[in-house]
Write a protein that holds these residues in place. Structure first.
Motif, short mmCIF file in Angstrom:
data_model
loop_
_atom_site.label_atom_id
_atom_site.label_comp_id
_atom_site.label_asym_id
_atom_site.label_seq_id
_atom_site.Cartn_x
_atom_site.Cartn_y
_atom_site.Cartn_z
N ASP A 36 0.84 -1.21 0.00
CA ASP A 36 0.00 0.00 0.00
C ASP A 36 0.87 1.25 0.00
N LEU A 37 1.87 1.26 -0.83
CA LEU A 37 2.78 2.39 -0.93
C LEU A 37 2.10 3.52 -1.70
N PRO A 38 1.95 4.71 -1.10
CA PRO A 38 1.23 5.80 -1.78
C PRO A 38 1.99 6.30 -3.01
N VAL A 39 1.34 6.23 -4.17
CA VAL A 39 1.92 6.68 -5.44
C VAL A 39 0.84 7.43 -6.21
N ALA A 40 1.22 8.54 -6.82
CA ALA A 40 0.29 9.33 -7.62
C ALA A 40 0.54 9.09 -9.11
N ALA A 71 -0.04 18.98 -9.32
CA ALA A 71 -0.68 18.27 -8.21
C ALA A 71 0.16 17.09 -7.76
N ALA A 72 0.84 16.44 -8.71
CA ALA A 72 1.72 15.34 -8.35
C ALA A 72 2.89 15.83 -7.50
N HIS A 73 3.46 16.98 -7.89
CA HIS A 73 4.52 17.59 -7.09
C HIS A 73 4.03 17.88 -5.66
N ALA A 74 2.81 18.45 -5.57
CA ALA A 74 2.27 18.81 -4.26
C ALA A 74 2.05 17.58 -3.39
N ALA A 75 1.59 16.49 -4.00
CA ALA A 75 1.37 15.26 -3.22
C ALA A 75 2.68 14.75 -2.62
N ILE A 76 3.76 14.93 -3.37
CA ILE A 76 5.06 14.46 -2.87
C ILE A 76 5.58 15.38 -1.78
N THR A 77 5.55 16.67 -2.00
CA THR A 77 6.09 17.60 -1.02
C THR A 77 5.25 17.65 0.26
N ASP A 78 3.96 17.30 0.16
CA ASP A 78 3.11 17.22 1.35
C ASP A 78 3.19 15.86 2.02
N ARG A 79 4.04 14.99 1.50
CA ARG A 79 4.24 13.63 2.02
C ARG A 79 2.97 12.79 1.96
N ALA A 81 2.43 11.18 -0.97
CA ALA A 81 2.88 10.15 -1.90
C ALA A 81 4.39 10.10 -1.89
N TYR A 82 4.92 8.90 -2.11
CA TYR A 82 6.38 8.74 -2.19
C TYR A 82 6.91 9.16 -3.55
N GLY A 83 6.04 9.11 -4.56
CA GLY A 83 6.45 9.47 -5.90
C GLY A 83 5.25 9.55 -6.81
N ALA A 84 5.49 9.81 -8.08
CA ALA A 84 4.40 9.94 -9.04
C ALA A 84 4.91 9.59 -10.42
N ILE A 85 3.99 9.18 -11.26
CA ILE A 85 4.27 8.92 -12.67
C ILE A 85 3.37 9.82 -13.49
#
Length: 322
Positions: A36-40, A71-79, A81-85
């Protein structure tokens, strides 16, 4: 018990301890895998990419679709998500945060490459580790010294300082000294963490006092048995389950969650948040550390206020604090 039987008992106990330590440290490391690793994902190919990730392992990723790359950047910087594709019709762009977990960043890059078919997908490290700790190994190696030194402080205060009031003063002095000195070392001398010095000092001091105060309180309540149980809990559970080099979602369930409820794991997460993510997702680990600290200090305060406890013995004996 004769000297011979004492020697046998010590040998057996040491053998059991060695076996337990091998399991405690080696087993979690041998079972690392995303859970269940958070990924966007975002862009025109987000649905196909999400389907591809689920097809690889339905339980590996907690996939969230976001509207665009910002939004993908924001998800990462807000912790969140660990990453995004990010897909845009061509080769996907893989957004990683090596500061959150170098191991996850490497794995996400490899998986994106396999799914896209591109030999070298575009990679952007949104939140990188410190340039002097590119692989993140220095950060991961910080946890054990913090735990061991705090255990030592707790043991020494318990065994060498007779008064509970003096132990409380020692805990406060240790927290301040450990926080300021260790922050100076990791932020300037070793250059492992880029965060603000005073904030890092506060986090390290909080981790240090959470461990050391708990040890002192355990000794007051349960004597040497409490000292032993407390030390083994932090060393054999807290340290290997801290996920300092990986991430709690990479550990077998429910050990990743349990590790975050202990000071080493909560401390590692809080240090990441403060040093690299401007305090994002800092609330939960802060509450964990404050709970351990407040509980220990409450136990010590009650024990100090009990009649006849103003001058405790140097060798702690169990005492009821009810």
């Amino acid at each position: 018990m004769t000297v011979r039987y004492q020697a046998i008992a010590v040998a057996v106990a040491a053998t059991v301890l060695q076996a337990v330590m091998l399991i405690a440290f080696a087993w979690p490391a041998s079972e690392l895998a995303p859970r269940d690793l958070p990924v966007a994902v975002s862009g025109p190919g987000a649905a196909a990419m999400a389907d591809g990730l689920r097809a690889r392992d339905a339980e590996a990723f907690d996939i969230v679709t976001v509207v665009d790359a910002a939004a993908a950047h924001a998800a990462i910087t807000d912790r969140e998500a660990y990453g995004a594709i990010v897909t845009d019709g061509g080769a996907p762009t893989v957004l990683i945060a090596s500061a959150a977990s170098p191991a996850v960043a490497q794995q996400l890059t490899r998986i994106a490459q396999q799914l896209s078919g591109a030999p070298v997908p575009l990679i952007e490290d949104v939140v990188p580790t410190d340039p002097d700790d590119a692989g993140g190994g220095g950060f991961a190696a910080m946890v054990l010294p913090l735990v061991v030194s705090s255990l030592a402080a707790g043991y020494l205060l318990s065994l060498a300082v007779p008064s509970i009031g003096a132990r409380l003063a020692g805990l406060g002095l240790y927290a301040a000294g450990a926080g300021l000195s260790s922050a100076a070392i990791v932020a300037t001398v070793l250059s492992l963490l880029p965060g603000p010095h005073l904030a890092l000092a506060g986090v390290i001091g909080l981790v240090s006092v959470a461990v050391s105060a708990t040890i002192v309180a355990a000794g007051v309540v349960s004597g040497r048995i409490g000292l032993g149980i407390g030390g083994l809990t932090f060393l054999l559970l807290g340290n290997p389950l801290s996920a300092a080099s990986t991430g709690p979602e990479m550990l077998p369930r429910p050990w990743g969650t349990i590790g975050q409820l202990l000071p080493p794991g909560a401390g590692a997460s809080l240090l990441r948040s403060v040093a690299f993510f401007d305090g994002a997702a800092a609330l939960a680990p802060t509450l964990v550390l404050l709970t351990w600290t407040a509980t220990a200090l409450a136990v010590l305060t009650v024990a100090a206020l009990r009649p006849g406890r103003s001058a405790d013995t140097s060798v702690p004996e169990p005492v009821s604090v009810a």
